[in-house]
Design an enzyme around this catalytic site. Structure first.
Site, PDB file in Angstrom:
ATOM      1  N   LYS A   1      70.210  52.934  72.255  1.00  0.00           N
ATOM      2  CA  LYS A   1      69.463  53.338  73.444  1.00  0.00           C
ATOM      3  C   LYS A   1      69.084  54.818  73.404  1.00  0.00           C
ATOM      4  O   LYS A   1      68.403  55.309  74.301  1.00  0.00           O
ATOM      5  CB  LYS A   1      70.281  53.048  74.705  1.00  0.00           C
ATOM      6  CG  LYS A   1      70.545  51.558  74.948  1.00  0.00           C
ATOM      7  CD  LYS A   1      71.300  51.339  76.241  1.00  0.00           C
ATOM      8  CE  LYS A   1      71.768  49.896  76.391  1.00  0.00           C
ATOM      9  NZ  LYS A   1      70.655  48.947  76.559  1.00  0.00           N
TER      10      LYS A   1
ATOM     11  N   ASP B   1      80.569  54.234  82.034  1.00  0.00           N
ATOM     12  CA  ASP B   1      79.577  53.601  81.160  1.00  0.00           C
ATOM     13  C   ASP B   1      78.314  54.449  81.240  1.00  0.00           C
ATOM     14  O   ASP B   1      77.592  54.428  82.237  1.00  0.00           O
ATOM     15  CB  ASP B   1      79.315  52.170  81.635  1.00  0.00           C
ATOM     16  CG  ASP B   1      78.171  51.492  80.884  1.00  0.00           C
ATOM     17  OD1 ASP B   1      77.560  52.146  80.005  1.00  0.00           O
ATOM     18  OD2 ASP B   1      77.876  50.323  81.190  1.00  0.00           O
TER      19      ASP B   1
ATOM     20  N   CYS C   1      71.718  41.473  82.300  1.00  0.00           N
ATOM     21  CA  CYS C   1      73.188  41.456  82.174  1.00  0.00           C
ATOM     22  C   CYS C   1      73.860  41.978  83.443  1.00  0.00           C
ATOM     23  O   CYS C   1      74.915  42.613  83.384  1.00  0.00           O
ATOM     24  CB  CYS C   1      73.651  42.238  80.953  1.00  0.00           C
ATOM     25  SG  CYS C   1      73.193  41.470  79.390  1.00  0.00           S
TER      26      CYS C   1
ATOM     27  N   HIS D   1      77.140  46.322  84.416  1.00  0.00           N
ATOM     28  CA  HIS D   1      76.723  45.468  83.298  1.00  0.00           C
ATOM     29  C   HIS D   1      77.869  44.521  82.987  1.00  0.00           C
ATOM     30  O   HIS D   1      79.047  44.840  83.183  1.00  0.00           O
ATOM     31  CB  HIS D   1      76.423  46.372  82.095  1.00  0.00           C
ATOM     32  CG  HIS D   1      75.759  45.698  80.945  1.00  0.00           C
ATOM     33  ND1 HIS D   1      76.453  44.892  80.060  1.00  0.00           N
ATOM     34  CD2 HIS D   1      74.474  45.720  80.495  1.00  0.00           C
ATOM     35  CE1 HIS D   1      75.614  44.460  79.129  1.00  0.00           C
ATOM     36  NE2 HIS D   1      74.418  44.937  79.364  1.00  0.00           N
TER      37      HIS D   1
END
Length: 420
Positions: A231, A205, A374, A128
């Site tokens: 999320k 991540d 992204c 990302h």
């Protein structure tokens, strides 16, 4: 457990999500954009309202009852996150606005103070933007060098190439646990083991993994891990950074101000103990409390059950998508019953631009994502200007997938008739 048994779970939890029970353009909402943001259950929404109605006050600073209650709820949320990812201490959990801020915190606090010219940072081409740009900026400031792990022929993380990139110059590896475009689940435990043998630190991540599967930071043995609340059934504006205690203790503050100090003099200041050292200013109190509620909600269902259900749902999604000949799906195919990849599918449909496809599906009440998600560098490698992405959560059903597939087929037939 069989799919039929788990389906009753989806039916049960759907009543907890009021936003799902509405019509879009006169059609029942089919929400398949969960990789972008999840929906919020009443249990979480009620916690936000309850805070503002009954004990809205600043934390840590007041001796009065409302402040004490707010502080207790805020810090209880930290304890819940600590247990959720199996951190060894509550001091290892820092609340941030989102995962992006958490990555920048590590980049500027640790990176700026530990990286030297010609030191190497290893990322992957599937990252990302939030896990690329901070390291580009740090590399420009420190003289460090960025290197990228490429894709295998199955469009997964190339572990063999990663091992070749590792060297005594490698100081940091920062990689995504689950790709938000390819859906692959990267071997983060092995990545950490290999990197640590070279003396490098590892940041994971976990935005696309923490909401969908059990994540154990001690088992992974990462140095840092980041995730975003929105999320994982929590509000926007809250996320967290996990960091090994020794790492966080050695890192200087990222921002200065209230909350993160011990004593302030005109000439100098001393800083608070962890995790307050990294939480300058009034925090997102209601959002953190709601994140704790989201953790309670997910834990009550069971992350293993969520992963099992979503995996079977993913297998069903792929079987239906693969029946459409003009579709190209990116990333690895799921294993039996959908295991081995995330609950999402990014695809292109020949001549139909993903943005047009998303707009027309919205007319049918179906919400999917279109664009580069992204991950512009990855899309260039895939030779795709953009993709359409359907992403699932535990409150989605096979019936919703059937409606999506039929709407997709009808939309493609419409475009085909227009061209002919």
């Amino acid at each position: 457990m069989t799919f039929t048994q788990e389906k009753t779970l989806a039916d049960r939890v759907r009543q907890d999500f009021p936003i799902l029970h509405q019509e879009i353009n006169g059609k029942p909402l089919i929400y398949l954009d969960n990789a972008a943001t999840s929906q919020k259950p009443l249990f979480v929404l009620d916690k936000i309202r309850n805070y503002y109605e009954h004990y809205n006050a600043n934390v840590h600073r007041g001796a009065h009852s409302l402040s004490a209650k707010a502080t207790d709820a805020y810090e209880a949320a930290r304890d819940k996150v600590t247990q959720f990812v199996n951190a060894s201490s509550r001091q290892e959990i820092v609340f941030t606005r989102n995962a992006t801020e958490a990555i920048n915190l590590v980049a500027y606090s640790w990176g700026m103070n530990n990286l030297q010219p010609e030191d190497e940072i290893i990322l992957s081409v599937m990252e990302h933007h939030s896990n690329i740009i901070p390291w580009q900026l740090i590399a420009q400031k420190t003289g460090a060098v960025l290197k990228y792990v490429e894709l295998t022929s199955e469009e997964t993380f190339d572990l063999e190439q990663f091992q070749k990139l590792l060297s005594d110059k490698t100081k940091l590896v920062s990689v995504v646990h689950v790709s938000n475009t390819l859906g692959c689940i990267n071997p983060v435990t092995e990545i950490c083991q290999l990197a640590h043998k070279k003396g490098a630190k590892v940041l994971i991540d976990a935005c696309q993994s923490v909401p969908h599967m059990p994540v154990d930071v001690q088992e992974i043995d990462c140095d840092w891990l980041v995730a975003s609340g929105h999320k994982m059934c929590a509000p926007t504006g809250i996320g967290f950074l996990y960091g090994k205690l020794a790492n966080l203790q050695a890192m200087p503050p990222f921002m200065g101000g209230g909350e993160m100090i011990a004593d302030v003099f005109l000439e100098y200041s001393t800083y608070a103990e962890l995790p307050a050292k990294f939480e300058a200013g009034t925090p997102a109190i209601a959002e953190a409390i709601a994140l704790g509620a989201a953790v309670d909600y997910l834990s009550n269902i069971g992350m293993d059950k969520i992963y099992a259900y979503e995996s079977e749902l993913t297998g069903y999604l792929f079987k239906q998508l693969e029946k459409i000949p003009e579709l190209k799906i990116y990333g690895p195919k799921p294993n039996i019953n959908g295991y081995g990849r995330a609950a999402l599918a990014s695809f292109t449909t020949g001549e139909v631009h993903p943005n047009d496809l998303s707009t027309l599906l919205d007319n049918e009440g179906v919400a999917i994502r279109s664009g580069h998600h992204c991950t512009q560098p990855l899309h260039r490698i895939l030779d795709a200007p953009g993709t359409a992405r359907a992403s699932l959560s535990f409150y989605n059903t096979r019936e919703e997938i059937d409606i999506f597939i039929q709407a997709l087929i009808d939309t493609l037939d419409f475009f085909s008739s227009m061209v002919s």
